[in-house]
Design an enzyme around this catalytic site. Structure first.
Site, short mmCIF file in Angstrom:
data_model
loop_
_atom_site.label_atom_id
_atom_site.label_comp_id
_atom_site.label_asym_id
_atom_site.label_seq_id
_atom_site.Cartn_x
_atom_site.Cartn_y
_atom_site.Cartn_z
N HIS A 62 0.81 -1.22 0.00
CA HIS A 62 0.00 0.00 0.00
C HIS A 62 0.84 1.27 0.00
O HIS A 62 0.67 2.14 -0.87
CB HIS A 62 -0.95 -0.01 1.20
CG HIS A 62 -1.85 -1.19 1.24
ND1 HIS A 62 -2.65 -1.53 0.17
CD2 HIS A 62 -2.06 -2.13 2.18
CE1 HIS A 62 -3.33 -2.63 0.48
NE2 HIS A 62 -2.98 -3.01 1.68
N CYS B 84 -7.06 -6.45 3.95
CA CYS B 84 -8.31 -6.25 4.67
C CYS B 84 -9.44 -7.10 4.08
O CYS B 84 -10.48 -7.29 4.72
CB CYS B 84 -8.71 -4.79 4.65
SG CYS B 84 -8.85 -4.09 2.98
#
Length: 444
Positions: free
Chosen positions: A11, A43
Site C-alpha cells: 500500500h 483487509c
C-alpha cells in the site's frame, strides 16, 4: 536523471510509486519487492475466507505491468539483502539467485510489517497458520477444502482475530478465539463497547476465551489441540493473529528507531539519515491525539505516508498533518468505529480525561423500518475540554460520523463546540436532537 529507489510495493510503496510516476516525469524510479504480487488488500482476506466475496481477483488494485507501463523499473521476487547508506547502494538477490546492485540518489523504505511469531512448542505442526500475505490466505482456503478440518482456533482478539473468527464461522467451521487479555478490541474501544462485540461473537457461535496464555500446540504431525496456561482445546487448525512488528531489517543498525523498532520519521517521512525515507508499517506517524510520535499500522496511514514521502523525495515540501488512528470493524452486522484515544489510553497518556456518551435511535421513533440504536462515547480533557477520542457502535451504518470526530481531534476542537453544531435533520437519516448533539449537551 535523479534515481529514486522504493523498497517494497504494497500500500505505502504503491501509493509512493504512483505519486512519483504521475507527477515527476524527470525522476527514474526503481522498485524492489520480495513478493510475486503488488497491492494485495489484506483487509479483504477475511471476506474471502468467509465466502462473502467470490474470490481474490478484486483484492488487487495494481500490478507490475501497470507500474512499468508508467516508466518504473520493477524487480519482483527480489530480496534486498543490504543497503549501503554511506555509498547509496542497494544489494539484492532475485529468485534465481542472481545478484543485483543499484545505486540511488534517494531511497524510500516501504518494507511493511511481519507477524509476531510466538516461541512456543508445536509451531512446526501442519495447519499452524499466519494470515498476512495473499499466499497465506490462499493456503488457508485450499486447506479448508478438507472436511476433516472442522474446528479452527484463532489466537488473538484484535481486529484481525475477530474478523477471522467471523470468517471461519461463515466458512462452516467451529471456532474458538483465545486472547491473554480480558476482552477483545481493547486497543480501540472501552470496555462497554468491547463487551458488545464479545456478546455478538458469542451469539453467533464463537467460543470466546479470555485471560488465557497459549503455551503450546500439540499434535502428531498435524495440529490436534492447543494448550493454554489454564486449559486444553481440541482443534484442527490454529491461526495466529497476535500482532505485527515493523520490518526494520534493512535499517535497524543505521537508522534511529522507535521503541517498537519502527523507523522514526518526521512529518516529511524523513529518517535520521539524509535522503532516506520510510513509509507505511515500518515507520512511525505523528499522532494528533497525543501530540507526539506514535506507531499506528493502518493501510490508510500507509497510503498517506507514501504520498507525502514521494513529493518530498522529489523536491516538493509537503508535511503530514498527522493522524488520529481512525478505524472500523463490522462483524455480523454490528458496526463499530473509533478514532483517537479510549478513556484508558487518554489517562495513560497523562490527560485528565472524562467521557460523555449518549444512546438513542438513529432516526425518529415513528420510523419503524430499519431504525437501530446508536451508542456514542466522546473522550475529552476535563480541563481544556478538547476532544481526544470517540467511539460509535450500531447496526446502522454510522461510519461516516467518525470522520467528523477525527477532524475535531486534528484541529483541537472542544466538546462545547459540538453543542450547537449545525447538524442537518431529516427523518430518513437522523433525529433533530441526535446523539452527537445530546452527548455534547450533556457533557459535564
Amino acid at each position: 536523471m535523479e534515481k529514486i529507489v522504493v523498497v517494497g510495493a504494497n500500500h505505502a510503496g504503491t501509493a509512493c510509486i504512483n505519486t512519483i510516476l504521475d507527477n515527476y516525469k524527470d525522476k527514474e524510479v526503481v522498485v524492489f519487492d520480495a513478493n510475486n504480487n503488488i497491492s494485495f488488500l489484506g483487509c479483504g482476506m477475511a471476506l474471502w475466507i468467509g465466502k462473502q466475496i467470490a474470490g481474490a481477483e478484486g483484492l488487487f488494485y495494481s500490478n507490475k505491468e501497470i507500474l512499468t507501463g508508467k516508466g518504473a523499473k520493477i524487480y519482483m521476487e527480489t530480496k534486498v539483502d543490504c543497503i549501503d547508506y554511506d555509498n547509496k547502494k542497494i544489494c539484492a538477490t532475485d529468485k534465481d539467485g542472481n545478484k543485483i546492485e543499484e545505486t540511488y540518489d534517494k531511497v524510500i523504505l516501504a518494507t511493511g510489517s511481519l507477524p509476531i511469531t510466538p516461541r512456543i512448542e508445536g509451531m512446526e505442526l501442519e495447519n499452524v497458520q499466519f494470515v498476512k500475505l495473499y499466499q497465506n490466505a490462499a493456503e488457508v482456503i485450499e486447506k479448508l477444502k478438507d472436511d476433516s478440518i472442522k474446528h479452527v482456533t484463532v489466537v488473538g482478539a484484535g481486529y484481525i482475530g475477530v474478523e477471522l473468527a467471523e470468517a471461519f464461522k461463515r466458512n462452516g467451521r467451529e471456532i474458538t478465539m483465545i486472547d491473554c487479555a480480558d476482552t477483545c478490541l481493547s486497543g480501540y474501544y472501552d470496555r462497554d463497547f468491547t463487551e458488545m462485540m464479545t456478546e455478538n461473537l458469542k451469539q453467533n457461535g464463537v467460543q470466546v476465551v479470555f485471560n488465557e496464555m497459549v503455551s503450546k500446540i500439540v499434535g502428531n504431525g498435524k495440529v490436534e489441540a492447543i494448550v493454554t496456561d489454564k486449559n486444553e482445546y481440541k482443534t484442527d487448525m490454529v491461526v495466529l493473529c497476535i500482532g505485527f512488528r515493523p520490518n526494520n531489517e534493512l535499517g535497524k543498525d543505521s537508522l534511529e528507531l522507535f521503541r517498537n523498532g519502527a523507523y522514526i520519521v518526521n512529518k516529511r517521512q524523513e529518517t535520521s539519515i539524509k535522503d532516506v525515507y520510510a513509509i507505511g508499517d515500518c515507520a512511525t506517524v505523528y499522532d494528533n491525539s497525543i501530540k507526539d510520535t506514535n506507531y499506528i499500522a493502518l493501510a490508510t496511514n500507509a497510503v498517506r505516508s507514501g504520498v507525502v514521502a514521494a513529493h518530498n523525495a522529489c523536491g516538493t515540501d509537503i508535511q503530514s498533518i498527522g493522524v488520529q488512528g481512525s478505524n472500523g470493524i463490522s462483524i455480523w452486522g454490528l458496526n463499530m468505529v473509533s478514532t483517537g484515544l479510549t478513556l484508558e489510553k487518554a489517562k495513560a497518556n497523562g490527560y485528565d480525561a472524562i467521557t460523555t456518551e449518549f444512546e438513542d435511535l438513529q432516526k425518529p421513533a415513528f420510523i419503524e423500518h430499519k431504525n437501530e440504536k446508536v451508542k456514542l462515547r466522546i473522550v475529552y480533557d476535563k480541563n481544556t475540554r478538547v476532544i481526544l477520542g470517540a467511539q460509535m457502535a450500531s447496526r446502522e451504518d454510522i461510519s461516516m460520523g467518525i470522520h467528523m470526530f477525527s477532524l475535531a481531534i486534528q484541529e483541537g476542537v472542544t466538546i462545547d463546540k459540538l453543542k450547537l453544531l449545525d447538524i442537518f435533520f431529516l427523518p430518513h437519516f437522523n433525529q433533530p436532537y441526535n446523539y452527537i448533539t445530546m452527548a455534547a449537551l450533556t457533557a459535564k
